[in-house]
Every structure is written in structure tokens, then in C-alpha cells.
Design a protein around this motif. Structure first.
Motif, PDB file in Angstrom:
ATOM      1  N   ALA A 179       0.950  -1.214   0.064  1.00 48.19           N
ATOM      2  CA  ALA A 179       0.014   0.073   0.026  1.00 48.19           C
ATOM      3  C   ALA A 179       0.758   1.226   0.061  1.00 48.19           C
ATOM      4  CB  ALA A 179      -0.921  -0.193   1.172  1.00 48.19           C
ATOM      5  N   SER A 180       2.125   1.132   0.809  1.00 51.11           N
ATOM      6  CA  SER A 180       2.855   2.537   0.731  1.00 51.11           C
ATOM      7  C   SER A 180       3.606   2.705  -0.445  1.00 51.11           C
ATOM      8  CB  SER A 180       3.750   2.346   1.901  1.00 51.11           C
ATOM      9  OG  SER A 180       3.181   1.927   3.080  1.00 51.11           O
ATOM     10  N   LEU A 181       4.183   1.614  -0.964  1.00 52.28           N
ATOM     11  CA  LEU A 181       4.989   1.608  -2.272  1.00 52.28           C
ATOM     12  C   LEU A 181       3.963   2.093  -3.305  1.00 52.28           C
ATOM     13  CD1 LEU A 181       7.710  -1.318  -2.462  1.00 52.28           C
ATOM     14  CD2 LEU A 181       8.036   1.004  -2.417  1.00 52.28           C
ATOM     15  N   HIS A 182       2.825   1.549  -3.484  1.00 50.78           N
ATOM     16  CA  HIS A 182       1.667   2.101  -4.465  1.00 50.78           C
ATOM     17  C   HIS A 182       1.691   3.579  -4.502  1.00 50.78           C
ATOM     18  CE1 HIS A 182      -2.130   1.738  -6.492  1.00 50.78           C
ATOM     19  NE2 HIS A 182      -2.637   2.772  -5.639  1.00 50.78           N
ATOM     20  N   LEU A 183       1.772   4.342  -3.432  1.00 53.15           N
ATOM     21  CA  LEU A 183       1.454   5.642  -3.357  1.00 53.15           C
ATOM     22  C   LEU A 183       3.021   6.116  -3.853  1.00 53.15           C
ATOM     23  CD1 LEU A 183       0.189   8.464  -2.866  1.00 53.15           C
ATOM     24  CD2 LEU A 183       0.760   8.084  -0.517  1.00 53.15           C
ATOM     25  N   LEU A 184       3.845   5.686  -3.052  1.00 46.05           N
ATOM     26  CA  LEU A 184       5.318   6.476  -3.630  1.00 46.05           C
ATOM     27  C   LEU A 184       5.588   6.306  -4.741  1.00 46.05           C
ATOM     28  CD1 LEU A 184       7.942   7.300  -1.998  1.00 46.05           C
ATOM     29  CD2 LEU A 184       8.660   4.914  -1.957  1.00 46.05           C
ATOM     30  N   HIS A 193       3.714  14.210   4.470  1.00 49.27           N
ATOM     31  CA  HIS A 193       2.984  14.521   3.409  1.00 49.27           C
ATOM     32  C   HIS A 193       2.240  13.352   2.802  1.00 49.27           C
ATOM     33  CE1 HIS A 193       1.660  16.289  -0.285  1.00 49.27           C
ATOM     34  NE2 HIS A 193       2.501  15.360  -1.218  1.00 49.27           N
ATOM     35  N   MET A 194       3.060  12.209   2.590  1.00 50.45           N
ATOM     36  CA  MET A 194       2.477  11.215   2.064  1.00 50.45           C
ATOM     37  C   MET A 194       1.330  10.450   2.765  1.00 50.45           C
ATOM     38  SD  MET A 194       5.560   8.828   0.470  1.00 50.45           S
ATOM     39  CE  MET A 194       4.559   7.166   0.434  1.00 50.45           C
ATOM     40  N   ALA A 195       1.604  10.520   4.200  1.00 49.46           N
ATOM     41  CA  ALA A 195       0.607  10.026   5.187  1.00 49.46           C
ATOM     42  C   ALA A 195      -0.749  10.701   5.235  1.00 49.46           C
ATOM     43  CB  ALA A 195       1.222   9.873   6.641  1.00 49.46           C
ATOM     44  N   SER A 196      -0.490  12.367   5.277  1.00 52.31           N
ATOM     45  CA  SER A 196      -1.500  13.006   5.146  1.00 52.31           C
ATOM     46  C   SER A 196      -2.573  12.805   3.960  1.00 52.31           C
ATOM     47  CB  SER A 196      -1.291  14.454   5.572  1.00 52.31           C
ATOM     48  OG  SER A 196      -0.429  14.989   4.500  1.00 52.31           O
ATOM     49  N   LEU A 197      -1.897  12.612   2.896  1.00 49.66           N
ATOM     50  CA  LEU A 197      -2.454  12.258   1.589  1.00 49.66           C
ATOM     51  C   LEU A 197      -3.443  10.985   1.623  1.00 49.66           C
ATOM     52  CD1 LEU A 197       0.047  13.054  -1.266  1.00 49.66           C
ATOM     53  CD2 LEU A 197      -1.939  14.695  -0.197  1.00 49.66           C
ATOM     54  N   VAL A 198      -2.658   9.929   2.334  1.00 46.60           N
ATOM     55  CA  VAL A 198      -3.579   8.557   2.263  1.00 46.60           C
ATOM     56  C   VAL A 198      -4.716   8.934   3.270  1.00 46.60           C
ATOM     57  CG1 VAL A 198      -3.611   6.331   3.207  1.00 46.60           C
ATOM     58  CG2 VAL A 198      -1.497   7.271   2.267  1.00 46.60           C
ATOM     59  N   ALA A 242      -6.095   2.148   4.800  1.00 41.92           N
ATOM     60  CA  ALA A 242      -5.740   3.374   4.569  1.00 41.92           C
ATOM     61  C   ALA A 242      -5.490   4.089   5.761  1.00 41.92           C
ATOM     62  CB  ALA A 242      -6.757   4.444   3.605  1.00 41.92           C
ATOM     63  N   MET A 243      -6.140   3.838   6.684  1.00 43.58           N
ATOM     64  CA  MET A 243      -5.863   4.417   8.216  1.00 43.58           C
ATOM     65  C   MET A 243      -4.660   3.980   8.644  1.00 43.58           C
ATOM     66  SD  MET A 243      -9.340   4.184  10.454  1.00 43.58           S
ATOM     67  CE  MET A 243      -8.315   3.866  11.735  1.00 43.58           C
ATOM     68  N   TYR A 244      -4.310   2.614   8.436  1.00 44.17           N
ATOM     69  CA  TYR A 244      -3.137   2.043   9.121  1.00 44.17           C
ATOM     70  C   TYR A 244      -1.920   2.470   8.252  1.00 44.17           C
ATOM     71  CZ  TYR A 244      -5.606   0.582  13.160  1.00 44.17           C
ATOM     72  OH  TYR A 244      -6.373   0.434  14.089  1.00 44.17           O
ATOM     73  N   THR A 245      -2.106   2.478   6.979  1.00 44.90           N
ATOM     74  CA  THR A 245      -1.066   2.712   6.083  1.00 44.90           C
ATOM     75  C   THR A 245      -0.511   4.280   6.551  1.00 44.90           C
ATOM     76  OG1 THR A 245      -1.926   1.355   4.460  1.00 44.90           O
ATOM     77  CG2 THR A 245      -0.154   2.814   3.732  1.00 44.90           C
ATOM     78  N   GLY A 246      -1.614   5.011   6.661  1.00 45.07           N
ATOM     79  CA  GLY A 246      -1.132   6.448   6.972  1.00 45.07           C
ATOM     80  C   GLY A 246      -0.490   6.689   8.416  1.00 45.07           C
ATOM     81  N   ASP A 247      -0.916   5.819   9.293  1.00 44.35           N
ATOM     82  CA  ASP A 247      -0.464   6.026  10.557  1.00 44.35           C
ATOM     83  C   ASP A 247       1.177   5.180  10.528  1.00 44.35           C
ATOM     84  OD1 ASP A 247      -2.622   6.617  11.580  1.00 44.35           O
ATOM     85  OD2 ASP A 247      -3.428   5.072  12.825  1.00 44.35           O
ATOM     86  N   PHE A 248       1.196   4.159   9.862  1.00 48.42           N
ATOM     87  CA  PHE A 248       2.461   3.673   9.673  1.00 48.42           C
ATOM     88  C   PHE A 248       3.742   4.670   8.804  1.00 48.42           C
ATOM     89  CE2 PHE A 248       4.950   1.217   6.269  1.00 48.42           C
ATOM     90  CZ  PHE A 248       5.962   1.064   7.070  1.00 48.42           C
ATOM     91  N   ILE A 249       3.205   5.230   8.024  1.00 45.22           N
ATOM     92  CA  ILE A 249       4.116   6.001   7.235  1.00 45.22           C
ATOM     93  C   ILE A 249       4.455   7.422   8.286  1.00 45.22           C
ATOM     94  CG2 ILE A 249       4.295   7.657   5.423  1.00 45.22           C
ATOM     95  CD1 ILE A 249       2.520   5.939   3.904  1.00 45.22           C
TER      96      ILE A 249
END
Ligand code: IPE
Ligand code: IPE
Ligand code: MG
Ligand code: MG
Length: 324
Positions: A38-43, A80-85, A111-118
Motif C-alpha cells: 500500500a505504501s509503495l503503491h503511493l510512493l 505529506h504522503m501519510a496525510s494524503l492517504v 488506508a488508516m493504518y497505512t497512513g499511521d505507519f508512514i
């Protein structure tokens, strides 16, 4: 086209930005395949990496060391990325950087946890910086982004708000992070306080100008250019600057109310967007964005001439003129 021009602006920092890119990939790696994907998808979907660029350019006004600055630039992009998610959950957005959003490809909980993780990874990186001021700036910025996003939820669907409410909102959700990127670059590299404050204010004004343009483009760009329906902000109930200029006009008020009621047909949406594009709300909003841009340029005018100063100027001008 847009990307190409930006690449030229960034060219002198190419090798340092490549290093940041590799670090970002490392940063989003964890023991969970789902979080990694999920993180790499956005990155890997791209993005302008504007915040790292501002960190590095601001650091050129101090004692620039890329090995030190990566621990500032990486967390700024991560925040920035986390806040976008998270933003895409709040805005119920389907597309981001030309790809499905994390919430659309997976779901809101992922998405919630991906954001928190980032976010958490960002904190981990910044611990390499042994300067309490840097940590304070970063925490403050994160708190304010959250406050900004919550206010945005509270102000949703309210046509009768003041310009002041809008400016406060975009200050928190966008301008502060750009201001902090510039400020932290300067503070951590040991630039003097006066320079650091000019850079911080520069970032703030650029950020304000940038978000206003983003809000104008949401109306003036085509569905295809945006990768989402034009007028999405309004349909979702986010009242932006151009709308605030029209909300009291008898010609627009009924249509605006209808738009935020959620009952608008596709044909009505396109017709309203077309009318807003032709209204004076667009040039009026552009003029305000431009005023912030001029203020930004004035802040860096005060700094000594250097290639970094020229790059900041070029990027600010480029941001101020972007067409989509
Ligand atoms: C998007 O920011 C959200 C806003 C603050 C308007 P960017 O336009 O910097 O997003 P990316 O990183 O390039 O995708
Ligand atoms: C910017 O707000 C997102 C954050 C600063 C978290 P928007 O909602 O306007 O950004 P886009 O349009 O989704 O990129
Ligand atoms: Mg959004
Ligand atoms: Mg937007």
C-alpha cells in the motif's frame, strides 16, 4: 510536460534527490506485505517531492550535508504522503497521482493504518536529528495538519463561511508543512536565525499560493487532466476560494446549494463548472494566489544571492504558474 519542466528545475540536485528516493523506499519497508504494498503503491505513483526539495534548498543556506539532511527531507515527504492517504479517506477520493487511492485499491481501514505507519516511520527518521527544536517544529506541524483536516470536516457543506475561515484552513492543511520544510532545512543545517525565518515565511506564502491554485485547478481543469471529476471539491462539500466569491450571487447561490446537496446530475455538474470557469471568481482567486506568491518572492529577495536562492525563486514561480 509538467514533470519535464520540474525535472529541469531539480537537475542540479539530481544525485541528492536520487538518494532521498532510495531512502523513501527503504523507509516504507516493514514486515507486513500489505503495508509495504500500500505504501509503495503511493510512493511509486510519483509526486513532485516538493517538500524534500524545499528542505534541501533551504539547507544550502547553512552547512549543507546530504547525509544529515536526508533525515529531515525523508520525514517531510513521509508526513505529506501519510496525510494524503488519510485525506483521501476523508474526501472519499478514488484517484491520486493518476492511480487508485489506497482507500480505493484496498479499503478505509487499510488506508488508516497505512497512513499511521508512514507517520510513525517519519518520526523514526527524525530521531537521527539531535535537535529538540526540529522535533518541536515537526510535532507542531503534524498537530496543525490534523486540526486543519478536522476543521475541513466541520466546515464541510457550509456555504456561509468567511474568507478568513478558508485561509486558516489552508494554512494548516498545506502551508505549514511547506513552511516547516523550509524552516527545518535551515535550522538543522545551522543557517542563522534571520535567514531561517525568511525561509519559513517564504514556505508559508508559497504554500498558501499553491493551495489556492490547487483549488482553482479543481474547477478549471478538465476531468481528464485532474484524474477526477472537475468540481470535486464542491460536490464533496469542500468550500474553496472561488466558491466563496460566488456564494452570495443570486445567479449562483441556488446551483451551489444544489451541488452540495449531493443530488446533482453529471450534466448539471458540467454546466455549473463551466459557468464558474467563466465567472470573475477565477481571476479574483488567481489574483490572491499571486499576491501570496509575490510575498514569497519578497522573503527570499532579502537573502544573499546563490544558486539555491535562484532555484527557490524558479520553483516558486513555476508553482505559481502551473496550469494543471
Ligand atoms: C497535494 O500536494 C496536496 C496539496 C497540498 C494541494 P502535492 O501537489 O505536492 O502532491 P504530490 O506530492 O506532488 O502528489
Ligand atoms: C490537501 O488537500 C491535502 C492535505 C494537505 C492533507 P486537498 O484535499 O485539497 O488535496 P487534494 O486535492 O486531495 O490533492
Ligand atoms: Mg483531498
Ligand atoms: Mg484539492
Amino acid at each position: 510536460m509538467e514533470k519535464m519542466k520540474l525535472k529541469m528545475l531539480y537537475s542540479e540536485m539530481r544525485s541528492d534527490l536520487d538518494l532521498i528516493e532510495k531512502e523513501l523506499e527503504k523507509a516504507v519497508n516493514s514486515s507486513s506485505d500489505l503495508l509495504n504494498e500500500a505504501s509503495l503503491h503511493l510512493l511509486q505513483a510519483g509526486g513532485k517531492r516538493m517538500r524534500p526539495v524545499f528542505v534541501l534548498l533551504a539547507a544550502k543556506f547553512g552547512h549543507y550535508q546530504i547525509q544529515q539532511m536526508k533525515d529531515v527531507a525523508v520525514p517531510l515527504e513521509l508526513i505529506h504522503m501519510a496525510s494524503l492517504v488519510h485525506d483521501d479517506v476523508i474526501d472519499d477520493s478514488q484517484m491520486r497521482r493518476g492511480k487508485l487511492t489506497v482507500k480505493a485499491q484496498w479499503n478505509n481501514r487499510v488506508a488508516m493504518y497505512t497512513g499511521d505507519f508512514i507517520f510513525a516511520r517519519a518520526l523514526e527518521y527524525i530521531t537521527n536529528i539531535k535537535n529538540p527544536l526540529a522535533h518541536r517544529i515537526l510535532s507542531y506541524t503534524m498537530v496543525e495538519i490534523c486540526v486543519g483536516e478536522i476543521i475541513q470536516i466541520e466546515d464541510k457543506f457550509k456555504l456561509d463561511q468567511r474568507l478568513q475561515d478558508y485561509f486558516r484552513r489552508i494554512k494548516r492543511k498545506t502551508a505549514l508543512l511547506i513552511a516547516s520544510s523550509c524552516h527545518l532545512g535551515a535550522v538543522v543545517s545551522g543557517a542563522d536565525e534571520k535567514t531561517a525565518n525568511h525561509l519559513k515565511r517564504f514556505g508559508y506564502y508559497v504554500g498558501m499560493s499553491f493551495q489556492i491554485i490547487d483549488d482553482i485547478l479543481d474547477i478549471t481543469s478538465t476531468d481528464k487532466e485532474l484524474g477526477k471529476p472537475a468540481g470535486s471539491d464542491l460536490i464533496q462539500g469542500n468550500i474553496t476560494l472561488p466558491i466563496l466569491f460566488l456564494k452570495d450571487s443570486p445567479e449562483f447561490r441556488p446551483a451551489l446549494e444544489h451541488a452540495i446537496s449531493g443530488n446533482m446530475t453529471e450534466i448539471e455538474r458540467l454546466a455549473l463548472v463551466k459557468r464558474i470557469r467563466q465567472s470573475d471568481a477565477i481571476p479574483k482567486s488567481k489574483a490572491i494566489s499571486n499576491r501570496y506568491l509575490q510575498k514569497a518572492l519578497k522573503e527570499i529577495d532579502a537573502l544573499p544571492s546563490s544558486p539555491a536562492k535562484k532555484s527557490l525563486r524558479d520553483i516558486a514561480l513555476y508553482m505559481g504558474k502551473r496550469e494543471f
